[in-house]
Design a protein around this motif. Structure first.
Motif, short mmCIF file in Angstrom:
data_model
loop_
_atom_site.label_atom_id
_atom_site.label_comp_id
_atom_site.label_asym_id
_atom_site.label_seq_id
_atom_site.Cartn_x
_atom_site.Cartn_y
_atom_site.Cartn_z
N ALA A 81 1.00 -1.12 -0.02
CA ALA A 81 0.09 -0.11 0.21
C ALA A 81 0.90 1.16 0.08
CB ALA A 81 -0.89 0.16 1.01
N SER A 82 0.42 2.14 -0.31
CA SER A 82 1.29 3.52 -0.58
C SER A 82 1.82 3.84 0.93
CB SER A 82 0.66 4.64 -0.84
OG SER A 82 -0.52 5.01 -0.03
N ARG A 83 1.01 3.70 2.09
CA ARG A 83 1.57 4.08 3.44
C ARG A 83 2.86 2.92 3.59
NH1 ARG A 83 2.77 7.58 6.37
NH2 ARG A 83 0.87 8.65 5.74
N ILE A 84 2.68 1.62 3.16
CA ILE A 84 3.61 0.71 3.44
C ILE A 84 5.11 1.25 2.62
CG2 ILE A 84 4.78 -1.89 3.07
CD1 ILE A 84 1.76 -2.67 3.40
N ALA A 85 4.88 1.57 1.74
CA ALA A 85 6.09 2.25 0.72
C ALA A 85 6.57 3.17 1.66
CB ALA A 85 5.65 2.70 -0.61
N ALA A 86 5.77 4.28 2.20
CA ALA A 86 6.49 5.30 3.00
C ALA A 86 6.99 4.79 4.13
CB ALA A 86 5.24 6.02 3.33
N TRP A 87 6.67 3.77 4.83
CA TRP A 87 7.33 3.18 5.96
C TRP A 87 8.59 2.93 5.72
CZ3 TRP A 87 2.54 -0.13 8.06
CH2 TRP A 87 1.39 0.69 8.55
N MET A 88 8.65 1.89 4.43
CA MET A 88 10.02 1.40 4.05
C MET A 88 10.79 2.50 3.64
SD MET A 88 9.33 -1.67 4.44
CE MET A 88 8.22 -1.60 5.84
#
Length: 450
Positions: A81-88
């Motif tokens: 999800a875009s939020r997971i990409a941000a976390w990474m």
């Protein structure tokens, strides 16, 4: 086996209250089910992110001990999800994607394009063009055809494509046939044994518009043996040395892929990333001493090992019935409100899982059970064999562990079932990462008659 140890299958913040109800991230799953419905994917944000940071730290430290570097790229096919990409990005990882859609989600999450690697055995012209325009850090070429196509597109756009050549090393690792990706008879990569990989390196080096950065391999999934990575490293660095001898060019990058095993059932083994990092770094050092040359910039791509243990699926039980077995015994069938549309791994790979009642405590004896879905398929099995209380009943909540990877990302609309949402929890708060599909979503794809 070095680097392998039994692991709990539940997320790090998993707990049970006095009444037996399960909580994750400080939130009672009953409250999550009431607010978001079921089936529901729940992701322990702190667990997922701590696993990401652990991989980045362990591999950086292990290779630094040899005076080298190792980058970690999150394999987004596991869960994205875009939020997971941000976390990474926030936690120091890059991301690898395998389609135009995954690329857009990674960019939407703020992942810098030069920290994105584009994979795929059959990328379209549109996907390659978008990757070039966005300025991704690597495009992993998978065939001679792709080298030619990408060269043409790069020249037409006036761009230079940074490429890695995907190599089939012949190292057999992983479990099911469909997740072992380095044997010769399969769709990915260029064969080391046949000479195709060396030929592709020469072609990529000579192709206008391409900048040959290095080589890439992925030997499989659910790998418990560091020995497989050791053998893969030896073959990859041998190829690198052969290309240097042929061309006079020493490739600056080597990517050893991912495939680190996780535990799906209680007492099962998982590959410890700290031990794996040290042993893989030592293996690369030994292989380099034999093959010769300077240290390349190394990278790896764990996905399942980051997302899988951090997620659970919460279902509501519908029908429960007992079925007589040929040996005179009995099996309890527990049907839930999801199934193969939200977790196809059981039917695809024979995957095994752990499941427990999540909303209450039971003092009834445990009986042999099978958790099944609501789809019109006899193979619609979520958990093939599990011990569940004999008083499991309609309306109970059931949680299945270690479903953070390849549940939502492989979900379908089979039988026109709506795909579940993904909700991240942490420190008593919840946020929706992917909303639940609605009937309006489903009907919007359909072109009505007339």
């Amino acid at each position: 086996m070095a680097g392998v140890e039994p692991r709990s299958v539940w997320p790090a913040t998993h707990a049970r209250g006095d009444d037996g109800a399960m909580s994750v991230g400080g939130i009672d799953v009953r409250d999550l089910a009431r607010e978001h419905g079921t089936p529901l994917f729940v992701v322990d944000e702190n667990d997922l992110r701590s696993r990401a940071r652990a991989f980045a730290t362990h591999f950086a430290d292990a290779f630094a001990a040899h005076g080298a570097t190792c980058d970690v790229y999150y394999a987004s096919k596991a869960l994205l999800a875009s939020r997971i990409a941000a976390w990474m990005h926030e936690d120091g990882l890059g991301i690898d994607v395998a389609s135009g859609g995954e690329l857009e989600l990674a960019l939407r999450g703020g992942m810098p394009a030069d920290r994105i690697t584009l994979h795929g055995n059959n990328k379209s012209d549109a996907e390659l063009t978008r990757a070039l325009e966005a300025g991704v850090g690597h495009i992993v070429v998978d065939s001679m055809t792709e080298i030619e196509v990408l060269s043409g597109l790069a020249q037409a756009l006036g761009r230079t494509a940074p490429v890695l050549v995907r190599v089939t090393t012949g190292v057999h690792a992983g479990g099911h046939e469909y997740i072992a990706t380095s044997h010769e008879d399969q769709k990915f990569g260029l064969s080391l044994a046949s000479g195709a990989a060396l030929e592709a390196l020469g072609a990529a080096h000579a192709a206008p518009g391409l900048e040959l950065r290095g080589i890439h391999t992925h030997i499989g999934s659910q790998i418990l043996s560091v020995e497989a990575f050791r053998e893969s490293a030896e073959r990859m660095l041998g190829l690198r040395a052969a290309f240097a001898a042929q061309s006079g060019v020493e490739l600056p990058e080597v990517d050893l892929g991912g495939g680190y095993a996780i535990a799906y059932t209680d007492g099962a083994e998982a590959l410890d990333p700290a031990v794996a990092a040290r042993e893989i770094a030592d293996a690369v050092a030994a292989a380099l001493a034999t093959a010769g040359g300077s240290w390349p910039a190394m990278s790896i791509e764990p996905g399942r090992a980051i997302a899988g243990p951090a997620g659970i699926t919460v279902y509501e039980v519908g029908v429960v019935k007992r079925v007589a077995l040929d040996d005179g015994g009995e099996r309890q069938y527990v049907a839930v409100d999801g199934g193969m549309s939200d977790n196809p791994r059981t039917i695809m790979y024979g995957a095994e899982y752990s499941a427990e009642l999540a909303g209450r405590v039971s003092h009834s004896p445990a009986v042999l059970s099978r958790v099944v879905g609501k789809h019109c398929e006899s193979g619609d099995i979520v958990v093939r064999d599990v011990e569940l209380p004999a008083d499991t009943a309609r309306g109970d909540l059931l949680a299945v562990a270690a479903t953070g990877a390849y549940g939502r990302s492989m979900a379908s609309n089979y039988n026109a079932i709506l795909r579940p949402p993904v909700v991240a929890v942490g420190d008593g708060a919840a946020q929706v990462l992917i909303r639940r599909e609605t009937l309006d979503d489903l009907l919007s794809w359909d072109v009505a008659p007339g």
